[in-house]
Design a protein around this motif. Sequence first.
Motif, PDB file in Angstrom:
ATOM      1  N   ALA A 103      31.925  32.834  37.150  1.00 49.47           N
ATOM      2  CA  ALA A 103      31.551  33.722  38.253  1.00 49.47           C
ATOM      3  C   ALA A 103      32.733  33.876  39.202  1.00 49.47           C
ATOM      4  CB  ALA A 103      30.348  33.170  39.008  1.00 49.47           C
ATOM      5  N   ASN A 104      33.006  35.117  39.591  1.00 52.60           N
ATOM      6  CA  ASN A 104      34.086  35.381  40.540  1.00 52.60           C
ATOM      7  C   ASN A 104      33.579  35.890  41.880  1.00 52.60           C
ATOM      8  OD1 ASN A 104      36.234  34.727  38.717  1.00 52.60           O
ATOM      9  ND2 ASN A 104      35.856  36.668  37.681  1.00 52.60           N
ATOM     10  N   GLY A 105      32.282  36.038  42.013  1.00 54.76           N
ATOM     11  CA  GLY A 105      31.723  36.543  43.255  1.00 54.76           C
ATOM     12  C   GLY A 105      30.223  36.413  43.276  1.00 54.76           C
ATOM     13  N   ILE A 118      38.113  42.407  42.082  1.00 54.84           N
ATOM     14  CA  ILE A 118      38.341  41.186  42.852  1.00 54.84           C
ATOM     15  C   ILE A 118      39.135  40.182  42.017  1.00 54.84           C
ATOM     16  CG2 ILE A 118      36.313  41.445  44.320  1.00 54.84           C
ATOM     17  CD1 ILE A 118      34.803  39.572  42.521  1.00 54.84           C
ATOM     18  N   GLU A 119      39.847  39.321  42.707  1.00 56.05           N
ATOM     19  CA  GLU A 119      40.728  38.368  42.048  1.00 56.05           C
ATOM     20  C   GLU A 119      39.925  37.312  41.296  1.00 56.05           C
ATOM     21  OE1 GLU A 119      44.477  35.404  43.227  1.00 56.05           O
ATOM     22  OE2 GLU A 119      43.186  36.282  44.781  1.00 56.05           O
ATOM     23  N   ALA A 120      40.286  37.080  40.051  1.00 60.93           N
ATOM     24  CA  ALA A 120      39.653  36.034  39.252  1.00 60.93           C
ATOM     25  C   ALA A 120      40.512  34.780  39.339  1.00 60.93           C
ATOM     26  CB  ALA A 120      39.504  36.493  37.801  1.00 60.93           C
ATOM     27  N   LEU A 121      39.993  33.740  39.949  1.00 61.03           N
ATOM     28  CA  LEU A 121      40.753  32.511  40.148  1.00 61.03           C
ATOM     29  C   LEU A 121      40.504  31.541  38.998  1.00 61.03           C
ATOM     30  CD1 LEU A 121      40.244  31.923  43.976  1.00 61.03           C
ATOM     31  CD2 LEU A 121      42.160  33.004  42.810  1.00 61.03           C
ATOM     32  N   GLN A 268      32.706  42.256  48.773  1.00 59.87           N
ATOM     33  CA  GLN A 268      33.201  41.362  47.726  1.00 59.87           C
ATOM     34  C   GLN A 268      34.682  41.042  47.908  1.00 59.87           C
ATOM     35  OE1 GLN A 268      31.327  42.395  43.609  1.00 59.87           O
ATOM     36  NE2 GLN A 268      30.858  44.127  44.944  1.00 59.87           N
ATOM     37  N   VAL A 269      35.457  42.021  48.388  1.00 64.33           N
ATOM     38  CA  VAL A 269      36.882  41.785  48.629  1.00 64.33           C
ATOM     39  C   VAL A 269      37.063  40.718  49.709  1.00 64.33           C
ATOM     40  CG1 VAL A 269      39.003  42.797  49.531  1.00 64.33           C
ATOM     41  CG2 VAL A 269      37.675  44.032  47.815  1.00 64.33           C
TER      42      VAL A 269
END
Length: 300
Positions: A103-105, A118-121, A268-269
């Motif tokens: 999950a990224n958000g 959005i950035e995937a960490l 989300q950003v």
Amino acid sequence: QQPYIPSLIFRYYPDSASAFQAYQEGTVQGVSQITQDVLPAALAEADLSLYTSREPELSMVLFNLKDAQASFLADKDVRRALYLGINRQAIIDRILQGQAILANGPIFPGTWAYYDGIEALAYEPDNALTLLKKAGYILAEDGDVVRKKGDVALALTLIHPDSPLHTAIARQIADDWQKLGVSVTLEAMSYDQLLAERLTPRSYQAALVDLNLSRSPDPDPYPFWDQLQATNGQNYSQWDNRFVSEYLEQARVTIDQAERARLYRNFQVIFSEELPSLPLFYPVTTYGISREVQGVRIGP
């Protein structure tokens, strides 16, 4: 024309293992849920087709951003370091047997409201250590295992449900954080107790939780992240961001879906930049159906 299948018979079983045994005995042609305990055996069945779909659920670590004893959680760089320090893929692979999606958000992928920009960490412990050092948290003396910034030590309590699965996940998170120089105390309790005695009165520092949105088909994040819900609502992290709140408040009274998508994209950003809490993974569910049954399609 007459239907190809003249009738359907639904049989009910107490658990997935019993239903899977019925399939093996030829009593049924499908199993509505292949759980982890029977997944290896199901994968070995040559005539059983498996279909996997994301569940309407998000597992995450909630942070209490207003807790005085863990004041470092108010620093977004520290929160980002803690996120980079969790090996989420290892949790999915080793503990969940691959049955989850990173999950990224806080909004489900595959929905109209999800923003894929959005950035995937990923798991980056070295970058996590760099962030902690830049934030001023160091190992002051030889032999120290907990990072400090003056008198503030990176020490927190992570509460979690007392199920074997949640306990294993919490232990993995604690081990990962301790490698960064963060002292973690684990505290297990029933989900009802966790909600009523800790989340609702905001009497916690970090909590491993599952947000179940099966009764909320509309992707409205307002209850969990709007600042008006920080006191008596479900904004358990007490995230106080006026821009985010304005986006969420506008989105839930706008009927133009394109405009709503834009507002949720903005939300989300900012969420990915500030990380008020840490999204871990979306669990998946798997259906097993005999290859004799054709034309199967699984919705989101």
